[in-house]
Design an enzyme around this catalytic site. Structure first.
Site, PDB file in Angstrom:
ATOM      1  N   GLY A  61       0.822  -1.198   0.000  1.00 22.10           N
ATOM      2  CA  GLY A  61       0.000   0.000   0.000  1.00 22.10           C
ATOM      3  C   GLY A  61       0.857   1.249   0.000  1.00 22.10           C
ATOM      4  O   GLY A  61       2.055   1.193   0.301  1.00 22.10           O
ATOM      5  N   CYS A  88       5.105  -6.258   1.733  1.00 20.74           N
ATOM      6  CA  CYS A  88       5.490  -4.852   1.796  1.00 20.74           C
ATOM      7  C   CYS A  88       4.749  -4.144   2.926  1.00 20.74           C
ATOM      8  O   CYS A  88       5.033  -4.399   4.091  1.00 20.74           O
ATOM      9  CB  CYS A  88       5.266  -4.189   0.438  1.00 20.74           C
ATOM     10  SG  CYS A  88       6.179  -2.635   0.242  1.00 20.74           S
ATOM     11  N   TYR A  89       3.780  -3.271   2.643  1.00 24.71           N
ATOM     12  CA  TYR A  89       3.026  -2.623   3.713  1.00 24.71           C
ATOM     13  C   TYR A  89       2.369  -3.669   4.604  1.00 24.71           C
ATOM     14  O   TYR A  89       2.277  -3.497   5.828  1.00 24.71           O
ATOM     15  CB  TYR A  89       1.966  -1.697   3.121  1.00 24.71           C
ATOM     16  CG  TYR A  89       1.235  -0.868   4.166  1.00 24.71           C
ATOM     17  CD1 TYR A  89       1.684   0.407   4.489  1.00 24.71           C
ATOM     18  CD2 TYR A  89       0.123  -1.371   4.830  1.00 24.71           C
ATOM     19  CE1 TYR A  89       1.033   1.164   5.452  1.00 24.71           C
ATOM     20  CE2 TYR A  89      -0.528  -0.630   5.788  1.00 24.71           C
ATOM     21  CZ  TYR A  89      -0.071   0.635   6.103  1.00 24.71           C
ATOM     22  OH  TYR A  89      -0.717   1.379   7.074  1.00 24.71           O
ATOM     23  N   GLU A 180       4.348 -10.953  -6.082  1.00 21.48           N
ATOM     24  CA  GLU A 180       3.243 -11.078  -7.035  1.00 21.48           C
ATOM     25  C   GLU A 180       3.583 -10.574  -8.423  1.00 21.48           C
ATOM     26  O   GLU A 180       2.904 -10.933  -9.397  1.00 21.48           O
ATOM     27  CB  GLU A 180       1.996 -10.353  -6.504  1.00 21.48           C
ATOM     28  CG  GLU A 180       2.084  -8.836  -6.445  1.00 21.48           C
ATOM     29  CD  GLU A 180       2.666  -8.287  -5.161  1.00 21.48           C
ATOM     30  OE1 GLU A 180       2.263  -7.186  -4.754  1.00 21.48           O
ATOM     31  OE2 GLU A 180       3.538  -8.957  -4.563  1.00 21.48           O
ATOM     32  N   SER A 232     -20.966  -6.096 -26.913  1.00 19.36           N
ATOM     33  CA  SER A 232     -20.107  -5.016 -27.389  1.00 19.36           C
ATOM     34  C   SER A 232     -19.252  -5.464 -28.567  1.00 19.36           C
ATOM     35  O   SER A 232     -18.660  -4.642 -29.258  1.00 19.36           O
ATOM     36  CB  SER A 232     -19.184  -4.555 -26.262  1.00 19.36           C
ATOM     37  OG  SER A 232     -18.261  -5.583 -25.934  1.00 19.36           O
ATOM     38  N   GLY A 233     -19.187  -6.769 -28.781  1.00 13.74           N
ATOM     39  CA  GLY A 233     -18.281  -7.304 -29.792  1.00 13.74           C
ATOM     40  C   GLY A 233     -16.985  -7.807 -29.176  1.00 13.74           C
ATOM     41  O   GLY A 233     -16.175  -8.435 -29.852  1.00 13.74           O
ATOM     42  N   GLY A 234     -16.788  -7.533 -27.881  1.00 16.11           N
ATOM     43  CA  GLY A 234     -15.584  -7.980 -27.195  1.00 16.11           C
ATOM     44  C   GLY A 234     -15.747  -9.355 -26.586  1.00 16.11           C
ATOM     45  O   GLY A 234     -16.826  -9.948 -26.582  1.00 16.11           O
ATOM     46  N   VAL A 235     -14.655  -9.841 -26.010  1.00 17.53           N
ATOM     47  CA  VAL A 235     -14.624 -11.190 -25.449  1.00 17.53           C
ATOM     48  C   VAL A 235     -15.527 -11.292 -24.219  1.00 17.53           C
ATOM     49  O   VAL A 235     -16.258 -12.275 -24.068  1.00 17.53           O
ATOM     50  CB  VAL A 235     -13.176 -11.586 -25.084  1.00 17.53           C
ATOM     51  CG1 VAL A 235     -13.149 -12.934 -24.368  1.00 17.53           C
ATOM     52  CG2 VAL A 235     -12.312 -11.636 -26.334  1.00 17.53           C
ATOM     53  N   ASP A 236     -15.511 -10.290 -23.353  1.00 16.42           N
ATOM     54  CA  ASP A 236     -16.220 -10.387 -22.077  1.00 16.42           C
ATOM     55  C   ASP A 236     -17.725 -10.568 -22.271  1.00 16.42           C
ATOM     56  O   ASP A 236     -18.322 -11.498 -21.715  1.00 16.42           O
ATOM     57  CB  ASP A 236     -15.956  -9.139 -21.223  1.00 16.42           C
ATOM     58  CG  ASP A 236     -14.478  -8.899 -20.995  1.00 16.42           C
ATOM     59  OD1 ASP A 236     -13.696  -9.870 -21.100  1.00 16.42           O
ATOM     60  OD2 ASP A 236     -14.094  -7.746 -20.737  1.00 16.42           O
ATOM     61  N   SER A 237     -18.338  -9.677 -23.034  1.00 14.48           N
ATOM     62  CA  SER A 237     -19.785  -9.782 -23.227  1.00 14.48           C
ATOM     63  C   SER A 237     -20.155 -11.024 -24.023  1.00 14.48           C
ATOM     64  O   SER A 237     -21.209 -11.621 -23.805  1.00 14.48           O
ATOM     65  CB  SER A 237     -20.325  -8.523 -23.918  1.00 14.48           C
ATOM     66  OG  SER A 237     -19.750  -8.355 -25.206  1.00 14.48           O
ATOM     67  N   ALA A 238     -19.259 -11.436 -24.923  1.00 15.62           N
ATOM     68  CA  ALA A 238     -19.517 -12.640 -25.724  1.00 15.62           C
ATOM     69  C   ALA A 238     -19.548 -13.884 -24.845  1.00 15.62           C
ATOM     70  O   ALA A 238     -20.451 -14.730 -24.955  1.00 15.62           O
ATOM     71  CB  ALA A 238     -18.455 -12.781 -26.808  1.00 15.62           C
ATOM     72  N   LYS A 378      -9.362 -11.367 -16.734  1.00  9.19           N
ATOM     73  CA  LYS A 378      -9.447 -11.450 -18.197  1.00  9.19           C
ATOM     74  C   LYS A 378      -8.967 -12.796 -18.728  1.00  9.19           C
ATOM     75  O   LYS A 378      -9.623 -13.401 -19.589  1.00  9.19           O
ATOM     76  CB  LYS A 378      -8.611 -10.324 -18.815  1.00  9.19           C
ATOM     77  CG  LYS A 378      -8.805 -10.173 -20.320  1.00  9.19           C
ATOM     78  CD  LYS A 378     -10.120  -9.508 -20.633  1.00  9.19           C
ATOM     79  CE  LYS A 378     -10.262  -9.168 -22.101  1.00  9.19           C
ATOM     80  NZ  LYS A 378     -11.456  -8.354 -22.373  1.00  9.19           N
TER      81      LYS A 378
END
Length: 522
Positions: A61, A88-89, A180, A232-238, A378
């Site tokens: 952080g 870290c933090y 990470e 939308s034509g993208g991968v996610d909505s498809a 993703k």
């Protein structure tokens, strides 16, 4: 939670203290096939009760534990009696909570550093040997200078004597570096050891189990109701649409708002895939003239995004009313969208860019949300798409922004500019695929710049547009580096674009990494 009972019983909880790379911790855990969730540090108590996690990871952080107003470690974390890894933090907050001491460092470490193993540790098994030196990624000013009772140093660096500390009896671990990030080569293995060997979590998180559980969950939520999904034509909505259709069939209707800002032939590909191949009810709303008309004279990037977002919602709402009877609205919201919408401090988050495909619709339409991908990253969505049988050429496509070509045309967006850019972009991607490079690149695209330059073609003088080419490599899109094309490749692409696309007489290549630049130009 869309996971099987077995995966839920093996959950890892990640508490976010505001690090820009907290999502990467979650990715590393899931790469070990263990389910995890990220919650703000101040929501720890509720999350512990809801999840009963096998282990807890504390993120980094931007604050300093030496300051009075900085976030502190909730008492419930250490009282839970499960393994804890502080990064870290997170390391500093845990050390301070247990009676150790953190001071502002005179020696700061940012970037690559070497740590030397000085004592055995369960997290090192099969990864680091005693006495060996290993590359890690540091980003800190403060540092631990006194350990709580029960802890010992197991690895140190020149700038951080307490770079890796452990209390093996209580399974408490703290690292000053960032395991990470990809810049710590063995970081993934260290996190995997913590999750699997120390915490004993079972690697039962998979796309097959997610698909099965999610389908049952969608059916239970929707019942016999109608669902509308915006494509939308993208991968996610498809992927969201195909998964929902598999669950409820004809109860789903997709609405494809074609704003005229897609890549070459992309709108036709979407309609063919969903209406013809999957036989999913689809409304194709061609409203390109509406969008391009509204963008006339607009040059500010944020103004473009806001207009496109508002108009998208207007069109979608109108089409939904024509369909009628829908009680549910489906969206391809991903886990990063969910995380970013909740500030780790509980206050408002800074808006870097507006996104038209999250929010807005639910405020205007009296519908319940169906968001089947809201627990996925993703790369996990792509894996689910393959699990569902979507063509790899579609699932593996590079990311494409919701506002489309509008933010790849700095300055005013016109139909002529879109047509020119579409042709140049298609040539660029065609050459990338022909060279076998497409899957090695995170994102590649052309940009039509708002400048004109003098050129010579044949015996005549030209005064035409400049095309910028962009290609980056990345693991997650949060950081990115340029793809090192050979000069001969760039020369070939430039020659084709100048010769084949009327309106462009010069081509340049963008050598800017992220940061300092973003991947998209606007």
């Amino acid at each position: 939670m869309s996971v099987s009972a077995e995966a839920q019983a093996n959950t890892v909880l990640i508490l976010d203290f505001g690090s820009q790379v907290t999502q990467l911790i979650a990715r590393r855990v899931r790469e070990a096939h263990v389910y995890c969730e990220v919650v703000p540090f101040h929501a720890a108590a509720a999350a512990l009760e809801r999840l009963s996690p096998k282990a807890i990871i504390l993120s980094g952080g931007p604050a300093s534990v030496t300051e009075a107003e900085s976030p502190t470690l909730p008492a419930q974390v250490l009282a839970a009696g499960v393994p804890v890894l502080g990064i870290c933090y997170g390391q500093q907050a845990m050390v301070q909570a247990l009676g150790g001491r953190v001071t502002k460092g005179h020696t700061r470490e940012f970037g690559r550093a070497e740590v030397q193993v000085v004592a055995p540790c369960r997290l090192f098994e099969g990864v680091w040997d005693d006495g060996a030196r290993h590359l890690v990624w540091m980003s800190h000013g403060d540092h631990v200078d006194q350990l709580p009772p029960g802890f010992e140093v197991v690895a140190r660096s020149d700038g951080a004597p307490f770079a890796f500390v452990a209390d093996e009896s209580r399974a408490l671990y703290g690292v000053q570096f960032h395991p990470e990030v990809v810049h710590t080569p063995d970081g993934r293995a260290l996190i995997e050891n913590f999750v699997l060997k120390v915490a004993g979590a079972k690697p039962v998180w998979s796309m097959a189990s997610f698909r099965e559980t999610k389908i049952a969950e969608i059916r239970a939520q929707v019942g016999k109701g109608k669902v509308i999904c915006g494509l939308s034509g993208g991968v996610d909505s498809a992927v969201a649409a195909v998964l929902i259709h598999e669950a409820i069939g004809e109860q789903l209707t997709c609405v494809f708002v074609d704003h005229g800002l897609m890549r070459l032939h992309e709108a036709e590909q979407v309609v063919t895939l969903f209406r013809d191949h999957y036989n999913i009810p689809l409304v194709h709303a061609d409203v390109s003239e509406l969008f391009l008309g509204g963008l006339a004279g607009v040059t500010d990037p944020e103004a473009k995004r806001k207009f496109i977002g508002k108009t998208f919602i207007d069109v979608f709402e109108a089409e939904a009313k024509k369909i009628g009877g829908a009680k549910f609205l489906a969206q391809g919201t991903l886990y990063p969208d969910v995380i970013e919408s909740v500030s780790f401090t509980g206050g408002p988050s800074v808006t870097i860019k507006s996104h038209h495909n999250v929010g807005g619709l639910t405020e205007r339409m009296d519908m319940a949300l169906v968001e089947p991908l809201r627990e996925l990253f993703k790369d996990e969505v792509r894996a689910l798409g393959r699990e569902l049988g979507l063509p790899d050429v579609f699932v593996g496509r590079h990311p494409f922004p919701g506002p489309g070509l509008a933010i790849r045309i700095p300055g005013e967006v016109t139909k002529e500019a879109c047509d020119i850019l579409r042709q140049a972009d298609a040539i660029y991607l065609e050459e990338i695929r022909a060279a076998g490079l497409y899957d090695h690149i995170w994102q590649a695209f052309a940009v039509l710049l708002p400048v004109r330059t003098v050129g010579v073609m044949g015996d005549g003088r030209t005064y035409d547009r400049v095309c910028g080419l962009r290609a980056v490599t990345s693991v997650d899109g949060m950081t990115a580096d340029i793809y090192p094309f050979e000069a001969s490749f760039l020369s070939r692409v430039a020659t084709r674009i100048v010769n084949e696309v009327r309106g462009i007489n010069r081509v340049v290549y963008d050598y800017t990494s992220k940061p300092p630049g973003t991947i998209e130009w606007e």
